[in-house]
Design an enzyme around this catalytic site. Structure first.
Site, mmCIF file in Angstrom:
data_model
loop_
_atom_site.group_PDB
_atom_site.id
_atom_site.type_symbol
_atom_site.label_atom_id
_atom_site.label_comp_id
_atom_site.label_asym_id
_atom_site.label_seq_id
_atom_site.Cartn_x
_atom_site.Cartn_y
_atom_site.Cartn_z
ATOM 1 C CB SER A 477 -0.956 -0.039 1.199
ATOM 2 O OG SER A 477 -1.962 0.933 1.091
ATOM 3 C CG ASP A 488 7.453 5.676 -11.308
ATOM 4 O OD1 ASP A 488 8.034 4.670 -11.753
ATOM 5 O OD2 ASP A 488 6.248 5.680 -10.996
ATOM 6 C CE LYS A 503 -4.862 -2.233 1.087
ATOM 7 N NZ LYS A 503 -5.017 -0.847 0.615
#
Length: 714
Positions: A477, A488, A503
């Site tokens: 999560s 990224d 998740k």
């Protein structure tokens, strides 16, 4: 999780939209003849249908799956209590009727199950007691299938009896083999009483009997019809997706306490021992500590709420359930009956006070190396106290840890998010912002709307040096959002298992009071934690199901265990959306040589090589038919234990890391010796027992060297 005071505009409108939907669809009132069970189930069914991100159709197929899951996972997960005839009778009456109950019919299935279950519990209690009253013959060449997923319910009483006999024999065999090994180990030692095989076999059965008696005490005295109904509602909710669930009021309070890092209680940590709830430690300054009555080793026999509350006997309770009764509202009174070490009983009245679980908060160390200083920040969860503006928030605590490490002039930082199951979305956005110059962090999409982008709008950067993020298959999560954003942006390296948990969904707590809904998540009927949205990385890909892949993969003993989101058949699928506009970190390092250096070290590391070789083999040992023959069992266990011991031995770093606690952290615990000792032990374990941290330090050192070469112009 989201803070009310920090809700983005999209969620404020979403909350209002749900509120209006309930009212406009006529869901604000119930039937006059509805029972409490009816109200709860119908409301949960309506909410799931109307607002879940991707609701399954509540029809006969849905009913069949819920029927199977409830009986096979919640009621009789070992398939040795109910008979096949019980299941078939219930199937005939209810298998395709549960959807009708959910959509407005009266709740009849759970009461019917409870009636059958209580009868079978009494029968199976007699079965295990009878079986354990007679010796086992461990020379026979028998086996038992311990995988309940591949088992079926017994067709008759004889099959159930045989199922119990084999399982009990396996449990006794495990303890018998342990007692024999202990006898061999201590043979010849002064004062050691050598017992015969027959005496050890009897002792093994007695140990199993104690375990089963405690289990059945819980089933008879603690587990109620309400508990079985609550588990049923959870089954209905969780079939929509693994992270949608139902909280009875006391469970919701416990969930909030775990999330906030604080609760109102007496300040004693507990454990279950021989069927009793015992006090293990006392928190300095807590109500229990101040009373002067409580001592480590005391047994809490009973609990009552306030002066007039009924006593609850803790017989058969597990620690978590006992804790839920002992904790309560701030300033409220709780009564406890203690059994002291001398056998005397004492009733104590205490006023609950705030207890801070600060051992679950962010903490850090400095690791000194020949190439420089590396700071390590350990964050076990993304905690936040939504109800207290002055309460703990992980983003603020991590900010403070970074400042402390910068004061120590560290050359690189490791964020340890291993086993971090997530938490506050607001805080993960703030936390990523500590490491970048502003920009999008994560995208969030509901089932109808366009993706909403969560931004870090602060252009300042608290820390701009080399950064690594440690993860494993239990990092989920919010941990995955953090790792994905860092990856990224090319802001740092992700180090760990092949992928994180996977998740990628957002849940909100909605109270079952239909007139309030999201505005009050703490209803007297309970709370639905429901999936409303999905997370997407700023590169467009979802973290759902696939998780985040590590830049540098370290062999992991759990790699082949079916523990991730992708291993749950009810999990929502992976997908992707358009990427957000963002600029990569301008000081990004060349990953290729750093990866090659790590790979070279791993090839020459015996521990990692052994883990890589044996991870799949060890996983398969937990999923096979087990022998009930002593000699075969001992041979199998020797092989498993030897492999595990070899891994544990090699897993200790070949050289100790020079990990040092900061002075201010040691001072924080100086008035609580128990906490101080646990903190020191944590630091000690980092030094020699964590080869994963050791390799992460090596990777960060490589990053430091590359950065210095870039800055020097070489």
């Amino acid at each position: 999780m989201f803070s009310k005071r920090n809700l983005p505009v999209v969620l404020i409108f979403l909350a209002a939209g749900v509120f209006v939907a309930f009212r406009s669809l006529g869901l604000g009132g119930g039937k006059n003849n509805e029972t409490k069970y009816d109200k709860i189930l119908h409301t949960v069914g309506e909410m799931l249908t109307q607002i879940h991100y991707s609701p399954k159709k509540v029809d006969d197929a849905f009913s069949k799956e819920v029927f199977k899951k409830y009986l096979g996972e919640k009621i009789d997960d070992q398939k040795n209590i109910l008979l096949l005839s019980d299941v078939n009778q219930l199937k005939t009456a209810y298998e395709t009727k549960l959807d009708d109950e959910i959509r407005g019919g009266s709740v009849q299935f759970v009461p019917a199950v409870s009636t059958v279950f209580k009868t079978r519990i009494a029968e199976t209690e007699a079965i295990y007691k009878d079986i354990l009253s007679k010796p086992f013959d461990f020379t026979k060449d028998e086996s038992v299938n311990l995988n309940s997923e591949k088992a079926d319910y017994p067709k008759n009483e004889a099959e159930r009896q045989e199922s119990w006999r084999k399982r009990l024999k396996y449990m006794a065999l495990d303890r018998y083999a342990e007692l024999i090994a202990d006898r061999e180990k201590n043979a010849g030692k002064e004062g050691f009483v050598k017992k015969t095989d027959a005496e050890l076999e009897a002792e093994a059965r007695e140990r199993v009997l104690k375990i089963l008696n405690r289990t059945y005490d819980r089933l008879k005295f603690k587990v109620t019809d309400d508990d079985r109904f609550n588990e049923y509602v959870k089954t209905v909710a969780e079939y929509m997706d693994p992270h949608t669930t139902f909280f009875p009021p006391v469970d919701k309070r416990y969930f909030d306490e775990q999330m906030s890092g604080q609760f109102f209680g007496i300040g004693a940590s507990l454990r279950e021992e021989d069927g009793f709830i015992k006090i293990v430690t006392l928190v300095a300054g807590s109500p229990a500590w101040k009373s002067g009555v409580f001592n480590v080793g005391d047994i809490i026999l009973k609990v009552a709420e306030g002066k007039e509350g009924e006593w609850v006997d803790l017989t058969g309770y597990i620690v978590e359930d006992a804790v839920k009764l002992i904790r309560g509202k701030k300033g409220s009174e709780v009564r406890l009956t203690l059994k002291k070490a001398d056998g005397s009983l004492k009733v104590v009245n205490l006023i609950r006070d705030k207890i801070l679980q600060d051992e679950t908060f962010a903490r850090s160390v400095v690791i000194n190396t020949t190439r420089g200083k590396v700071g390590m920040i350990y964050l076990p969860e993304f905690y936040a106290n939504f109800d207290d503006p002055q309460g703990a928030r992980c983003s603020e605590d991590v900010r403070k840890e970074i400042i402390k490490l910068k004061e120590q002039k560290v050359d690189g930082i490791i964020m340890d998010l291993r086993n971090n199951g997530g938490g506050s979305l607001y805080d993960v956005v703030q936390m990523v912002g500590l490491f970048i110059e502003g920009g999008p962090i994560v995208q969030v999409k509901d089932r109808d709307g366009k993706p909403q982008v969560y931004y870090d709008r602060d252009k300042s950067v608290l820390y701009d040096g080399p950064l690594a993020v440690m993860v494993n298959e239990f990092s989920a999560s919010a941990s995955e959002i953090f790792a994905a954003a860092i990856q990224d942006y090319d802001r740092g390296l992700i180090i760990g298992s092949t992928s994180t948990y996977g998740k990628g969904t957002v849940q909100r707590n909605i109270g079952l009071d239909k007139t309030m809904g999201m505005l009050d998540p703490n209803s007297d009927l309970g709370t639905l934690k429901v999936t409303l949205q999905k997370f997407y990385r700023i590169n467009g890909g979802s973290t759902q199901l696939r998780g985040v892949s590590s830049d540098i993969t370290l062999p992991d003993i759990y790699e082949f265990s079916k523990l991730r989101e992708k291993d749950n058949p009810d999990a929502l699928p992976w997908d992707e959306i358009q990427q957000a506009g963002y600029n990569r970190w301008k000081y990004g390092l060349d990953l290729a040589p750093i990866q090659k250096s790590s790979e070279a070290r791993l090839r020459n590391n015996d521990a990692f090589n052994l883990i890589r070789t044996n991870a799949e083999w060890l996983t398969k040992q937990n999923d096979k038919v087990a022998s009930l023959n002593l000699k075969k069992y001992q041979d199998e266990q020797k092989q498993i234990k030897a492999t595990v011991k070899q891994i544990e031995t090699l897993s200790k770093s070949s050289h100790e890391l020079d990990a040092q606690a900061l002075v201010e952290d040691l001072k924080k615990y100086e008035n609580d010796p128990a906490k101080l000792e646990r903190f020191k032990q944590w630091v000690k374990n980092l030094r020699s027992n964590d080869i994963y941290l050791n390799e992460a330090v090596n990777v960060v050192n490589d990053m430091i060297i590359q950065k210095n070469l870039v800055y020097s112009g070489k």
